[in-house]
Design a protein around this motif. Structure first.
Motif, PDB file in Angstrom:
ATOM      1  N   HIS A 159       0.873  -1.277  -0.024  1.00 34.70           N
ATOM      2  CA  HIS A 159      -0.821   0.213   0.166  1.00 34.70           C
ATOM      3  C   HIS A 159       0.764   1.518   0.094  1.00 34.70           C
ATOM      4  O   HIS A 159       0.214   2.116  -0.066  1.00 34.70           O
ATOM      5  N   GLY A 160       2.270   0.724  -0.216  1.00 31.33           N
ATOM      6  CA  GLY A 160       2.704   1.758  -0.325  1.00 31.33           C
ATOM      7  C   GLY A 160       4.081   2.387   0.858  1.00 31.33           C
ATOM      8  O   GLY A 160       4.968   3.450   0.917  1.00 31.33           O
ATOM      9  N   LEU A 161       3.814   1.394   2.367  1.00 27.32           N
ATOM     10  CA  LEU A 161       5.083   1.966   3.161  1.00 27.32           C
ATOM     11  C   LEU A 161       6.195   1.533   2.694  1.00 27.32           C
ATOM     12  O   LEU A 161       6.257   1.006   2.662  1.00 27.32           O
ATOM     13  N   SER A 162       7.384   2.144   3.409  1.00 24.66           N
ATOM     14  CA  SER A 162       8.535   1.656   3.582  1.00 24.66           C
ATOM     15  C   SER A 162       8.887   0.215   4.014  1.00 24.66           C
ATOM     16  O   SER A 162       7.805   0.303   4.836  1.00 24.66           O
ATOM     17  N   PRO A 163       9.333  -0.862   3.051  1.00 21.08           N
ATOM     18  CA  PRO A 163       9.395  -1.857   4.147  1.00 21.08           C
ATOM     19  C   PRO A 163      10.336  -1.947   5.339  1.00 21.08           C
ATOM     20  O   PRO A 163      10.077  -2.356   6.209  1.00 21.08           O
ATOM     21  N   ILE A 164      11.441  -0.569   5.601  1.00 22.62           N
ATOM     22  CA  ILE A 164      12.254  -0.322   6.719  1.00 22.62           C
ATOM     23  C   ILE A 164      10.933   0.019   7.824  1.00 22.62           C
ATOM     24  O   ILE A 164      11.464  -0.134   8.850  1.00 22.62           O
ATOM     25  N   HIS A 165       9.930   1.112   7.044  1.00 24.66           N
ATOM     26  CA  HIS A 165       9.366   1.787   8.491  1.00 24.66           C
ATOM     27  C   HIS A 165       8.548   0.326   8.631  1.00 24.66           C
ATOM     28  O   HIS A 165       7.404   0.905  10.078  1.00 24.66           O
ATOM     29  N   ALA A 166       8.425  -0.199   7.710  1.00 20.92           N
ATOM     30  CA  ALA A 166       7.052  -1.328   8.186  1.00 20.92           C
ATOM     31  C   ALA A 166       8.064  -2.509   9.142  1.00 20.92           C
ATOM     32  O   ALA A 166       7.437  -2.285  10.614  1.00 20.92           O
ATOM     33  N   LEU A 167       9.291  -2.586   9.006  1.00 25.59           N
ATOM     34  CA  LEU A 167       9.776  -3.861   9.735  1.00 25.59           C
ATOM     35  C   LEU A 167      10.856  -2.850  11.521  1.00 25.59           C
ATOM     36  O   LEU A 167       9.775  -3.254  12.218  1.00 25.59           O
ATOM     37  N   LYS A 168      10.300  -0.983  11.333  1.00 22.34           N
ATOM     38  CA  LYS A 168      10.612  -0.534  12.630  1.00 22.34           C
ATOM     39  C   LYS A 168       9.604  -0.705  12.979  1.00 22.34           C
ATOM     40  O   LYS A 168      10.155  -1.165  14.576  1.00 22.34           O
ATOM     41  N   MET A 169       8.033  -1.188  12.344  1.00 24.26           N
ATOM     42  CA  MET A 169       7.681  -0.395  13.848  1.00 24.26           C
ATOM     43  C   MET A 169       6.984  -2.353  14.139  1.00 24.26           C
ATOM     44  O   MET A 169       6.279  -2.243  14.952  1.00 24.26           O
ATOM     45  N   ALA A 170       7.941  -3.990  13.588  1.00 26.56           N
ATOM     46  CA  ALA A 170       7.488  -4.398  14.271  1.00 26.56           C
ATOM     47  C   ALA A 170       8.128  -5.267  15.226  1.00 26.56           C
ATOM     48  O   ALA A 170       8.103  -6.436  15.263  1.00 26.56           O
ATOM     49  N   THR A 171       9.186  -4.396  14.832  1.00 24.36           N
ATOM     50  CA  THR A 171      10.477  -5.008  15.997  1.00 24.36           C
ATOM     51  C   THR A 171      10.985  -4.181  16.980  1.00 24.36           C
ATOM     52  O   THR A 171      10.528  -3.474  18.346  1.00 24.36           O
ATOM     53  N   LEU A 172      11.290  -2.587  16.864  1.00 21.07           N
ATOM     54  CA  LEU A 172      12.253  -1.204  17.369  1.00 21.07           C
ATOM     55  C   LEU A 172      11.225  -1.252  18.569  1.00 21.07           C
ATOM     56  O   LEU A 172      10.647  -0.823  19.456  1.00 21.07           O
ATOM     57  N   HIS A 173       9.615  -0.575  17.681  1.00 20.27           N
ATOM     58  CA  HIS A 173       9.227   0.360  18.090  1.00 20.27           C
ATOM     59  C   HIS A 173       8.466  -0.754  18.960  1.00 20.27           C
ATOM     60  O   HIS A 173       7.724  -0.523  20.047  1.00 20.27           O
ATOM     61  N   ALA A 174       8.163  -2.630  18.806  1.00 20.41           N
ATOM     62  CA  ALA A 174       7.497  -3.218  19.397  1.00 20.41           C
ATOM     63  C   ALA A 174       8.200  -3.063  20.580  1.00 20.41           C
ATOM     64  O   ALA A 174       7.219  -3.864  21.502  1.00 20.41           O
ATOM     65  N   ALA A 175       9.198  -3.439  21.078  1.00 15.96           N
ATOM     66  CA  ALA A 175      10.165  -3.259  21.240  1.00 15.96           C
ATOM     67  C   ALA A 175      10.348  -2.657  23.172  1.00 15.96           C
ATOM     68  O   ALA A 175       9.817  -2.758  24.295  1.00 15.96           O
ATOM     69  N   LEU A 176       9.767  -1.288  22.486  1.00 15.88           N
ATOM     70  CA  LEU A 176      10.188  -0.431  22.916  1.00 15.88           C
ATOM     71  C   LEU A 176       8.638  -0.156  24.443  1.00 15.88           C
ATOM     72  O   LEU A 176       8.761   0.071  25.528  1.00 15.88           O
ATOM     73  N   ARG A 177       7.699  -0.287  23.249  1.00 14.78           N
ATOM     74  CA  ARG A 177       6.215  -0.783  23.785  1.00 14.78           C
ATOM     75  C   ARG A 177       6.703  -2.124  24.878  1.00 14.78           C
ATOM     76  O   ARG A 177       6.471  -1.447  26.121  1.00 14.78           O
ATOM     77  N   LEU A 178       7.329  -2.781  24.415  1.00 16.41           N
ATOM     78  CA  LEU A 178       6.840  -3.812  25.261  1.00 16.41           C
ATOM     79  C   LEU A 178       8.300  -3.550  27.066  1.00 16.41           C
ATOM     80  O   LEU A 178       8.257  -4.667  27.752  1.00 16.41           O
ATOM     81  N   LYS A 179       8.659  -2.782  26.609  1.00 14.89           N
ATOM     82  CA  LYS A 179       9.614  -2.160  27.891  1.00 14.89           C
ATOM     83  C   LYS A 179      11.340  -3.298  27.350  1.00 14.89           C
ATOM     84  O   LYS A 179      11.805  -3.618  28.998  1.00 14.89           O
ATOM     85  N   ARG A 180      11.469  -4.285  26.499  1.00 18.27           N
ATOM     86  CA  ARG A 180      12.385  -5.226  26.057  1.00 18.27           C
ATOM     87  C   ARG A 180      13.916  -4.217  25.381  1.00 18.27           C
ATOM     88  O   ARG A 180      13.068  -4.047  24.201  1.00 18.27           O
ATOM     89  N   ASP A 181      14.619  -4.569  26.151  1.00 14.57           N
ATOM     90  CA  ASP A 181      15.787  -3.572  25.181  1.00 14.57           C
ATOM     91  C   ASP A 181      16.668  -4.487  24.799  1.00 14.57           C
ATOM     92  O   ASP A 181      17.978  -4.777  24.451  1.00 14.57           O
ATOM     93  N   ASP A 182      16.276  -6.090  25.416  1.00 12.63           N
ATOM     94  CA  ASP A 182      17.498  -6.796  24.551  1.00 12.63           C
ATOM     95  C   ASP A 182      16.636  -7.868  22.902  1.00 12.63           C
ATOM     96  O   ASP A 182      17.153  -8.735  22.556  1.00 12.63           O
ATOM     97  N   ILE A 183      15.914  -7.440  22.912  1.00 11.00           N
ATOM     98  CA  ILE A 183      14.993  -7.519  21.167  1.00 11.00           C
ATOM     99  C   ILE A 183      15.292  -6.608  20.652  1.00 11.00           C
ATOM    100  O   ILE A 183      14.687  -5.082  21.078  1.00 11.00           O
TER     101      ILE A 183
END
Length: 599
Positions: free
Chosen positions: A307-331
């Motif tokens: 739908h036009g989202l950058s692949p890096i943005h998509a992966l960032k949402m599914a990885t780093l952003h999600a880890a920050l939400r979970l308060k996990r700095d090991d993943i």
């Protein structure tokens, strides 16, 4: 946390990783030739990854190291952190945790936040305890969220159990529980009802996340909902409420289960000056045939990119952003000191997963696990949850109160996914209302043994004229037995098929069941392996297609299981009547709205 994927990193392993990173000792595993997706900087860069035990020791220039016990050449591939599915109901797959893991891990999902409120609405706290216990020792990190709304709309429905502040505090004390699951009783939150105030308060006191369900909340109501202490939402219906929720500081869990919403939301993201850090991804609900075919969250990411989202943005949402939400700095990042969880992609825009590494070991390749997981069938205490006697066809007729013959106006559940209050004038003969053209009947039977299971029958105008009936014990979120059809004989046949097999989904036509999907575990989960479950559900869908006329995006098969979601605004049929989660109203579907004209 317990479980294979979250096993503690021994001090000796970390010391060995330090030595390896400095070049004083070899790596256990070296991944060479790949392009790392750096979700911190938002860039792609060539780099090799050195691993010691279950830990990433070094991310260094390509070809600068070759000393390792084992080297895997990943030339031409992309290396991503493991995907995090930030909100889902595993029950929608009809699979127990081990079966679910066997499907999604090979497609890159290595962390899930599971809200088992389907199990909880049938079984209560013991259902949540079972979810926790069966999620251990897997190559999938299962973080269980404690169900907050059992039932989702108190007073408007009756589920199989009740969870209040005391039960919530108990579940939050379990180390495997990551926070409060989606707070669906929006009316209770906005009115500061003691029960919801206590539940949200227990979440805040625990220091764990309080997850939300802010369907149709905008403006002052949204501000009030966030002020109550809720910090996320996945109920996105379009770009405007998406942006309002981000601006309110909620973590938006952008879900893949509502594809028609994604194009407008992606356009809104692309118009922003930067990718909001409070934006993550989730699947919410995925049926088994779609899960086995498409792999879960990786499909959501691929569609976002489509739908036009950058692949890096998509992966960032599914990885780093999600880890920050979970308060996990090991993943959430491919970097030294992080857990060695690496997803190898052969096609970045398509999110095609070729290999998966967990705890520094190759666990999946080509869409399959390298070693099968032990399938552990649930105990008998999770069965026999459909406590309804066999029904006759007359039970599925609508009988207006006080009317033997004549015409009368009755309330109608208008629409499918997006509902509205409506009315219809119906003819009554011998005490039975005729179903008007363009209408159907929806019947709910309480199945948990906590009240009389006498059917509650109401009119609906959002489903056309069924040529048979569809029945389900998956009916969000009370999970009573729901049947939709026009002919009482068809409806009885579909209902009785599920009463006989202990729950599931069925389709009937000509007074006989033509397809049955048994879900004997709490009336929600199958006992068959994933491929068999997916195939059986595909056959059920095909049978449903023969008796129902679907009109996407709202009149779809999925809508049958969601029409009874009593916490949402608008009319929803429950075992107590037609409810409205927005106003707290509860109507008797057989109570005339206007006077009767005698024949």
């Amino acid at each position: 946390m317990s479980g294979t994927i979250d096993a503690p990193i021994p001090a000796g392993t970390r010391r060995a990783a330090i030595r390896a990173a400095k070049g004083e000792a070899p790596f256990d595993l070296l991944l060479t030739g790949g392009t790392v997706v750096d979700v911190a900087l938002g860039e792609l860069r060539m780099a090799d990854v050195g691993i010691v035990g279950g830990l990433i020791a070094s991310v260094h220039p390509p070809g600068s190291r070759s000393d390792a016990a084992e080297v895997h050449d990943l030339t031409g591939r992309f290396l991503s952190p493991g995907f995090v599915d930030s909100h889902l109901h595993l029950e929608s797959s009809f699979m127990a945790p081990a079966d679910y893991a066997s499907v999604v891990v090979p497609h890159g999902t290595l962390t899930t936040v599971w809200d088992p409120h389907e199990l909880a609405n049938v079984l209560g706290v013991p259902g949540v305890r079972w979810a926790v216990e069966r999620s251990r020792n897997l190559p999938l990190r299962v973080l269980v969220a404690a169900p907050s709304c059992v039932p989702s709309a108190p007073g408007l429905e009756l589920a199989g159990a009740e969870i209040g502040p005391e039960e919530m505090a108990e579940m939050l004390s379990w180390p495997e529980v990551s926070g409060v699951a989606e707070v669906m009783d929006m009316a209770g939150v906005l009115s500061s009802a003691p029960r919801m105030e206590g539940i949200v308060g227990a979440g805040m006191a625990s220091g764990k996340n309080v997850n939300g369900h802010a369907r149709d909340l905008i403006g002052p109501a949204l501000q009030a909902y966030a002020a109550a202490g809720v910090t996320s939402d996945h109920e996105i219906m379009g770009p405007e409420d998406f942006l309002q929720k981000l601006r309110a500081g909620l973590t938006v869990e952008l879900r893949g289960s509502h594809d028609t919403v994604l194009p407008g939301v992606v356009a809104a993201i692309n118009a922003l000056p930067a990718l909001p850090p409070n934006l993550v991804t989730c699947t919410d609900d995925v049926f088994p045939d779609e899960l086995v075919e498409k792999g879960g969250l990786r499909d959501t990411l691929a569609r976002l990119v489509g739908h036009g989202l950058s692949p890096i943005h998509a992966l960032k949402m599914a990885t780093l952003h999600a880890a920050l939400r979970l308060k996990r700095d090991d993943i959430g990042l491919i970097g030294p000191g992080r857990r060695a969880e690496v997803v190898v992609l052969s096609d970045l825009p398509g999110m095609v997963v070729e290999r998966v590494y967990v705890a520094g070991r190759l666990v999946a390749r080509g869409g399959a696990l390298l070693s099968p997981l032990l399938r552990d069938l649930p105990p008998g205490t999770l069965r026999d949850t459909v406590k309804i006697p066999r029904q006759s066809a007359p039970a599925f007729t609508l009988r207006p109160h006080g009317v033997e013959n004549g015409t009368v106006r009755l309330p109608v559940v208008g629409g499918a996914r997006v509902v509205r209050w409506a009315e219809a004038e119906v003819a009554v003969h011998g005490g039975v209302a005729e179903v008007p053209p363009g209408h159907a009947l929806i019947t709910i039977l309480h199945r948990h043994g906590r009240r009389d299971p006498s059917p509650v029958v109401c009119l609906a105008d959002g489903w056309g004229e069924p040529r048979g009936a569809v029945a389900t014990t998956i009916s969000h979120d009370n999970h009573n037995l729901l049947v939709i059809g026009r002919d009482p004989a068809d409806m009885a046949a579909a209902a009785n098929a599920l009463i006989a097999c202990g729950g599931g989904m069925s389709v009937s036509r000509g007074g006989e069941a033509i397809a049955v999907m048994p879900l004997p575990v709490a009336g929600l989960l199958a006992e068959t392996p994933p491929a068999e479950t997916a195939a059986a559900f595909a056959r059920l869908r095909e049978a449903a297609d023969a008796v129902m006329d679907w009109k996407p995006p709202f009149r779809v098969f999925r809508g049958v299981t969601g029409i009874s979601l009593a916490c949402n605004p608008g009319p929803h049929p429950t075992d107590l009547g037609i409810s409205d989660g927005g106003t707290g109203a509860l109507r008797d579907p057989a109570m005339p709205l206007a006077g009767v004209a005698a024949e």
